[in-house]
Enzyme design. Sequence first.
Site, PDB file in Angstrom:
ATOM      1  N   LEU A 268      -0.229   5.373   0.603  1.00  0.00           N
ATOM      2  CA  LEU A 268      -0.606   5.467   2.015  1.00  0.00           C
ATOM      3  C   LEU A 268      -1.975   4.851   2.286  1.00  0.00           C
ATOM      4  O   LEU A 268      -2.191   4.220   3.320  1.00  0.00           O
ATOM      5  CB  LEU A 268      -0.606   6.934   2.458  1.00  0.00           C
ATOM      6  CG  LEU A 268       0.762   7.538   2.773  1.00  0.00           C
ATOM      7  CD1 LEU A 268       0.660   9.064   2.835  1.00  0.00           C
ATOM      8  CD2 LEU A 268       1.300   6.996   4.089  1.00  0.00           C
TER       9      LEU A 268
ATOM     10  N   LYS B  11      -8.901  -0.842 -11.602  1.00  0.00           N
ATOM     11  CA  LYS B  11      -7.533  -0.744 -11.093  1.00  0.00           C
ATOM     12  C   LYS B  11      -7.444  -1.192  -9.642  1.00  0.00           C
ATOM     13  O   LYS B  11      -6.399  -1.630  -9.173  1.00  0.00           O
ATOM     14  CB  LYS B  11      -7.024   0.696 -11.228  1.00  0.00           C
ATOM     15  CG  LYS B  11      -6.752   1.115 -12.660  1.00  0.00           C
ATOM     16  CD  LYS B  11      -6.227   2.544 -12.699  1.00  0.00           C
ATOM     17  CE  LYS B  11      -5.974   2.991 -14.137  1.00  0.00           C
ATOM     18  NZ  LYS B  11      -5.515   4.394 -14.217  1.00  0.00           N
TER      19      LYS B  11
ATOM     20  N   ASP C 242     -15.719   8.910  -6.940  1.00  0.00           N
ATOM     21  CA  ASP C 242     -14.986   9.891  -7.739  1.00  0.00           C
ATOM     22  C   ASP C 242     -15.069  11.223  -7.003  1.00  0.00           C
ATOM     23  O   ASP C 242     -16.113  11.868  -6.964  1.00  0.00           O
ATOM     24  CB  ASP C 242     -15.601   9.995  -9.128  1.00  0.00           C
ATOM     25  CG  ASP C 242     -14.861  10.981 -10.029  1.00  0.00           C
ATOM     26  OD1 ASP C 242     -13.965  11.703  -9.524  1.00  0.00           O
ATOM     27  OD2 ASP C 242     -15.180  11.032 -11.222  1.00  0.00           O
TER      28      ASP C 242
ATOM     29  N   ASN D 130      -8.386   9.918   2.780  1.00  0.00           N
ATOM     30  CA  ASN D 130      -7.007   9.999   2.320  1.00  0.00           C
ATOM     31  C   ASN D 130      -6.892  10.511   0.883  1.00  0.00           C
ATOM     32  O   ASN D 130      -5.855  11.041   0.499  1.00  0.00           O
ATOM     33  CB  ASN D 130      -6.377   8.595   2.435  1.00  0.00           C
ATOM     34  CG  ASN D 130      -5.116   8.441   1.631  1.00  0.00           C
ATOM     35  OD1 ASN D 130      -4.066   8.948   1.991  1.00  0.00           O
ATOM     36  ND2 ASN D 130      -5.206   7.715   0.512  1.00  0.00           N
TER      37      ASN D 130
ATOM     38  N   TYR E 152      -1.701  23.095  -3.797  1.00  0.00           N
ATOM     39  CA  TYR E 152      -1.931  21.911  -2.965  1.00  0.00           C
ATOM     40  C   TYR E 152      -1.928  22.258  -1.471  1.00  0.00           C
ATOM     41  O   TYR E 152      -2.909  21.950  -0.766  1.00  0.00           O
ATOM     42  CB  TYR E 152      -0.896  20.823  -3.281  1.00  0.00           C
ATOM     43  CG  TYR E 152      -1.007  19.611  -2.372  1.00  0.00           C
ATOM     44  CD1 TYR E 152      -1.972  18.640  -2.602  1.00  0.00           C
ATOM     45  CD2 TYR E 152      -0.161  19.454  -1.274  1.00  0.00           C
ATOM     46  CE1 TYR E 152      -2.096  17.539  -1.764  1.00  0.00           C
ATOM     47  CE2 TYR E 152      -0.270  18.361  -0.434  1.00  0.00           C
ATOM     48  CZ  TYR E 152      -1.240  17.406  -0.683  1.00  0.00           C
ATOM     49  OH  TYR E 152      -1.360  16.318   0.158  1.00  0.00           O
TER      50      TYR E 152
ATOM     51  N   LYS F 299      -5.154  22.318   1.444  1.00  0.00           N
ATOM     52  CA  LYS F 299      -5.133  21.663   2.750  1.00  0.00           C
ATOM     53  C   LYS F 299      -5.381  22.666   3.879  1.00  0.00           C
ATOM     54  O   LYS F 299      -6.027  22.340   4.882  1.00  0.00           O
ATOM     55  CB  LYS F 299      -3.801  20.947   2.954  1.00  0.00           C
ATOM     56  CG  LYS F 299      -3.568  19.785   1.978  1.00  0.00           C
ATOM     57  CD  LYS F 299      -4.630  18.705   2.133  1.00  0.00           C
ATOM     58  CE  LYS F 299      -4.333  17.484   1.295  1.00  0.00           C
ATOM     59  NZ  LYS F 299      -5.313  16.399   1.492  1.00  0.00           N
TER      60      LYS F 299
END
Length: 342
Positions: free
Chosen positions: A51, A76, A99, A126, A213, A217
């Site tokens: 995303l 990367k 990080d 994000n 998780y 949020k």
Amino acid sequence: MASSKDLPPSTVPFFPRQFIKNQFCSTPKYLDPSTDLSGKVAIVTGSNTGLGYECSDQLLSFKLSHLIIAVRSLTKSEDAAAKLRKKYPDATIDVWALDMSSYGSIQAFVERAEKELNRLDIAILNAGVAGMKFQKVESTGHEQIFQVNYLSTMLLSILLLPILKRKSPAGEPGRLTIVTSMLSMTVKFPNKKEVPLIPSFDDEKFFDPVDVYPTSKLLGQLFAWKLTDHVSADDVVVNLVEPGFVKGTELQREAPLPLKVALNIFKAVSARNVKLGASTYLDAAIAKGKESHGSILMNWDIFPYTEFQCSEEGKEMMDRLWTETLEELNFIDVNGILKSLS
């Protein structure tokens, strides 16, 4: 239009009714094709894949002048940046180290933004992690998912607010969009009554790989509610966005193989593609106006906060979480930063 804070809480169960509405019955709202981001500068965290990468691509397609790809691994990410540079040769595309498990890295990133950027219009946070194993971040002692998705994301939000306020053009508020998940409506949150609250997330007995998780949020939603009381929408519009259930991301990369297979089958029949998912980011960060300040955006529209958050128990816990989080982050004079935003 009313903000999430002004709407009555949603009482519709997330599964299956809200999920079906999200995935199959929502009308996408793409940016107007005439949208022109020339001259603007944006930061997108976790933007080398999934995303974040698609969001970056879409921003650049609207002539964004300067993109900062904020990622943990520079090596990367250079491949991702190279692809975007080839596609958008007129844009400046930089890769900066960030990080999210390190307070020091976050501070260094923000100091670089303060020093090197003459302008900053948009920040889309994000980056996030999910996982099945209980792991602590060595430098902070906190459980990894709680650290990255909550504590570090809130730290980065606070540190970016003064820069967005000062470095966005007069009359155009800066934009801070934090990616969330309305799986927060499903959480068990077994440690919600623990006092103090923050240390309980570092206790393995409370760790649930399915629950941690969405709980992380939910914590971000609770903190953002109070954070947005400290900054005017005339200076920075702060909102949260739920992209929906999306395929083509790496969020479940650490899941066991059988679970990955099951998720991939489920995604094949019900998930949005990354183009559609990322369009929610642009809608939140660009299309929506001051009315979205302090709001959650889901399905390209303002959505209520959770029933728990609007309850007396939720408000009491929100106050405790706010106080404890400011104490955790007091090494940056967080209260002084918040006062400077008024």
